[in-house]
Design a protein around this motif. Structure first.
Motif, mmCIF file in Angstrom:
data_model
loop_
_atom_site.group_PDB
_atom_site.id
_atom_site.type_symbol
_atom_site.label_atom_id
_atom_site.label_comp_id
_atom_site.label_asym_id
_atom_site.label_seq_id
_atom_site.Cartn_x
_atom_site.Cartn_y
_atom_site.Cartn_z
ATOM 1 N N PRO A 52 -15.767 30.913 10.671
ATOM 2 C CA PRO A 52 -15.198 30.078 9.601
ATOM 3 C C PRO A 52 -14.566 30.957 8.529
ATOM 4 C CG PRO A 52 -17.436 29.392 10.153
ATOM 5 C CD PRO A 52 -17.211 30.707 10.835
ATOM 6 N N GLU A 53 -13.428 30.535 7.987
ATOM 7 C CA GLU A 53 -12.754 31.289 6.942
ATOM 8 C C GLU A 53 -12.586 30.436 5.694
ATOM 9 O OE1 GLU A 53 -8.746 32.337 8.005
ATOM 10 O OE2 GLU A 53 -8.597 30.662 9.399
ATOM 11 N N GLN A 54 -12.594 31.106 4.555
ATOM 12 C CA GLN A 54 -12.460 30.399 3.288
ATOM 13 C C GLN A 54 -11.077 29.776 3.177
ATOM 14 O OE1 GLN A 54 -15.099 30.161 1.173
ATOM 15 N NE2 GLN A 54 -13.913 28.663 -0.005
ATOM 16 N N ALA A 55 -11.040 28.547 2.710
ATOM 17 C CA ALA A 55 -9.756 27.870 2.532
ATOM 18 C C ALA A 55 -8.914 28.619 1.509
ATOM 19 C CB ALA A 55 -9.980 26.430 2.079
ATOM 20 N N ILE A 56 -7.674 28.891 1.864
ATOM 21 C CA ILE A 56 -6.743 29.574 0.966
ATOM 22 C C ILE A 56 -5.337 29.091 1.285
ATOM 23 C CG2 ILE A 56 -6.532 31.533 2.544
ATOM 24 C CD1 ILE A 56 -6.016 33.313 0.144
ATOM 25 N N VAL A 57 -4.535 28.923 0.244
ATOM 26 C CA VAL A 57 -3.145 28.515 0.440
ATOM 27 C C VAL A 57 -2.248 29.462 -0.347
ATOM 28 C CG1 VAL A 57 -1.414 26.721 0.143
ATOM 29 C CG2 VAL A 57 -3.746 26.091 0.784
ATOM 30 N N GLY A 108 18.776 17.413 -4.451
ATOM 31 C CA GLY A 108 17.817 17.321 -5.549
ATOM 32 C C GLY A 108 16.600 18.187 -5.300
ATOM 33 N N GLU A 109 15.622 18.084 -6.208
ATOM 34 C CA GLU A 109 14.389 18.852 -6.105
ATOM 35 C C GLU A 109 13.248 17.945 -5.655
ATOM 36 O OE1 GLU A 109 13.688 20.755 -9.825
ATOM 37 O OE2 GLU A 109 15.273 22.260 -9.533
ATOM 38 N N PHE A 110 12.402 18.478 -4.766
ATOM 39 C CA PHE A 110 11.297 17.709 -4.213
ATOM 40 C C PHE A 110 10.034 18.565 -4.249
ATOM 41 C CE2 PHE A 110 15.267 16.303 -2.430
ATOM 42 C CZ PHE A 110 15.185 14.916 -2.484
ATOM 43 N N GLU A 111 9.045 18.114 -5.028
ATOM 44 C CA GLU A 111 7.786 18.853 -5.134
ATOM 45 C C GLU A 111 6.855 18.444 -4.001
ATOM 46 O OE1 GLU A 111 4.068 18.900 -8.142
ATOM 47 O OE2 GLU A 111 5.952 19.623 -9.017
ATOM 48 N N ILE A 112 6.367 19.431 -3.282
ATOM 49 C CA ILE A 112 5.509 19.196 -2.122
ATOM 50 C C ILE A 112 4.232 20.008 -2.283
ATOM 51 C CG2 ILE A 112 5.313 19.500 0.385
ATOM 52 C CD1 ILE A 112 8.333 19.072 0.537
ATOM 53 N N THR A 113 3.118 19.435 -1.864
ATOM 54 C CA THR A 113 1.821 20.101 -1.955
ATOM 55 C C THR A 113 1.221 20.265 -0.566
ATOM 56 O OG1 THR A 113 1.396 19.168 -4.152
ATOM 57 C CG2 THR A 113 -0.503 20.002 -2.925
ATOM 58 N N TYR A 114 0.752 21.479 -0.287
ATOM 59 C CA TYR A 114 0.033 21.728 0.966
ATOM 60 C C TYR A 114 -1.445 21.857 0.638
ATOM 61 C CZ TYR A 114 -1.574 23.956 5.290
ATOM 62 O OH TYR A 114 -2.246 24.253 6.455
ATOM 63 N N SER A 115 -2.280 21.065 1.315
ATOM 64 C CA SER A 115 -3.719 21.062 1.065
ATOM 65 C C SER A 115 -4.471 21.310 2.360
ATOM 66 C CB SER A 115 -4.162 19.716 0.471
ATOM 67 O OG SER A 115 -3.448 19.417 -0.710
ATOM 68 N N ILE A 116 -5.563 22.056 2.246
ATOM 69 C CA ILE A 116 -6.398 22.324 3.410
ATOM 70 C C ILE A 116 -7.859 22.251 2.987
ATOM 71 C CG2 ILE A 116 -6.427 24.831 3.097
ATOM 72 C CD1 ILE A 116 -6.247 25.037 6.174
ATOM 73 N N SER A 117 -8.699 21.710 3.858
ATOM 74 C CA SER A 117 -10.113 21.553 3.544
ATOM 75 C C SER A 117 -10.912 21.463 4.838
ATOM 76 C CB SER A 117 -10.340 20.289 2.707
ATOM 77 O OG SER A 117 -10.068 19.129 3.478
ATOM 78 N N GLU A 118 -12.216 21.343 4.689
ATOM 79 C CA GLU A 118 -13.088 21.208 5.853
ATOM 80 C C GLU A 118 -12.801 19.910 6.608
ATOM 81 O OE1 GLU A 118 -17.070 21.541 4.420
ATOM 82 O OE2 GLU A 118 -16.701 23.425 3.372
ATOM 83 N N LEU A 125 -13.843 26.741 5.274
ATOM 84 C CA LEU A 125 -14.869 26.492 4.272
ATOM 85 C C LEU A 125 -14.210 26.174 2.935
ATOM 86 C CD1 LEU A 125 -17.288 29.469 5.077
ATOM 87 C CD2 LEU A 125 -17.472 27.103 5.866
ATOM 88 N N GLY A 126 -14.670 25.120 2.270
ATOM 89 C CA GLY A 126 -14.121 24.761 0.972
ATOM 90 C C GLY A 126 -12.783 24.062 1.095
ATOM 91 N N GLU A 127 -12.014 24.113 0.023
ATOM 92 C CA GLU A 127 -10.706 23.468 0.003
ATOM 93 C C GLU A 127 -9.758 24.242 -0.902
ATOM 94 O OE1 GLU A 127 -11.698 20.162 -3.475
ATOM 95 O OE2 GLU A 127 -11.630 19.557 -1.370
ATOM 96 N N ALA A 128 -8.459 24.084 -0.665
ATOM 97 C CA ALA A 128 -7.440 24.761 -1.468
ATOM 98 C C ALA A 128 -6.129 24.005 -1.335
ATOM 99 C CB ALA A 128 -7.266 26.212 -1.021
ATOM 100 N N SER A 129 -5.270 24.154 -2.338
ATOM 101 C CA SER A 129 -3.958 23.507 -2.295
ATOM 102 C C SER A 129 -2.965 24.312 -3.122
ATOM 103 C CB SER A 129 -4.032 22.068 -2.811
ATOM 104 O OG SER A 129 -4.397 22.046 -4.175
#
Length: 243
Positions: A52-57, A108-118, A125-129
């Motif tokens: 398992p690896e720690q969540a990181i973005v 135009g501009e478009f804001e996008i979020t990448y999220s990762i979690s268990e 492990l954990g979560e990050a975005s």
């Protein structure tokens, strides 16, 4: 179907013992053989057990430029090698899984979020975005203009956006250079340098996007100062209150 009367080498029990007593992480392989003599066949079966690896973005480019003709842009290409796969992209109705449709989205501009979690990925492990802004542009001639040739930045400023030094007419998506060396990103941390002048160059060309024609360059100087900025003299005036 495949015969179930073959043999495993090493045996399944040997692999289980190896996993339990020697190595819990790695590739576990066995060869399965059916038949005998000249009438036999074998296949190698492998299972890779990951730690398992720690969540990181991490994002390679927080302000990517995409041509409006791009209807299948792979958002995963914006993520660093350290970022685990399997997360989700959100923030725009023009996303299908990891594909962004700039043709439908428009300029135009478009804001996008990448999220990762268990919940979204195995072995995490954990979560990050992390959020980033896609700038969809049409075909255009490269333009680079600085708003001012000299810009004062307070020595306590941790995140001065170098794009703010460019005019609205400047073509986005280019590269900044500091004293001739390529600058990483577009955020200048004045707290990490000494007070003084720092010469920047902004360059944008067709190498940055297929939508950009030609090339353009502009120079400006950032003056990191600890002096108090002058907002002018105090002003007091009287206004008559009527009714």
């Amino acid at each position: 179907g495949v015969s179930r009367n073959g043999t495993f080498e090493p045996t399944i029990n040997e692999i289980v013992n190896w996993y339990n007593n020697e190595a819990e992480i790695g590739i576990f392989s066995t060869t399965y053989t059916v038949g005998s003599g000249e009438c036999q066949d074998s296949v190698e079966l492998s299972v890779e057990v990951l730690a398992p690896e720690q969540a990181i973005v991490e994002v390679n480019d927080e302000n990517p430029i995409i041509c409006i003709t791009e209807n299948e842009f792979n958002l995963n290409t914006l993520l660093s090698e350290n970022t685990p796969e399997g997360g989700i992209f959100t923030g725009s109705e023009f996303i299908d899984a990891n594909i962004f449709d700039a043709t439908t989205a428009g300029i135009g501009e478009f804001e996008i979020t990448y999220s990762i979690s268990e919940e979204t990925s195995e072995c995490v492990l954990g979560e990050a975005s992390k959020s980033f802004t896609i700038n969809v542009i049409d075909a255009q001639e490269a333009t680079a203009e600085a708003t001012n040739q000299e810009i004062d930045v307070c020595s306590s400023e941790t995140s001065y956006n170098l794009n703010d030094a460019l005019s609205d007419d400047s073509t986005p998506g280019g590269t900044f250079f500091l004293d001739g060396e390529e600058f990483n990103g577009n955020t200048f941390d004045a707290t990490s340098v000494e007070t003084g002048e720092y010469s920047f160059t902004y360059t944008v060309s067709s190498e940055d996007s297929e939508c950009i024609e030609g090339s353009a360059t502009t120079d400006f100087t950032i003056n990191v100062t600890s002096e108090t900025f002058d907002a002018g003299d105090d002003v007091t005036f009287t206004v008559c209150s009527v009714g």
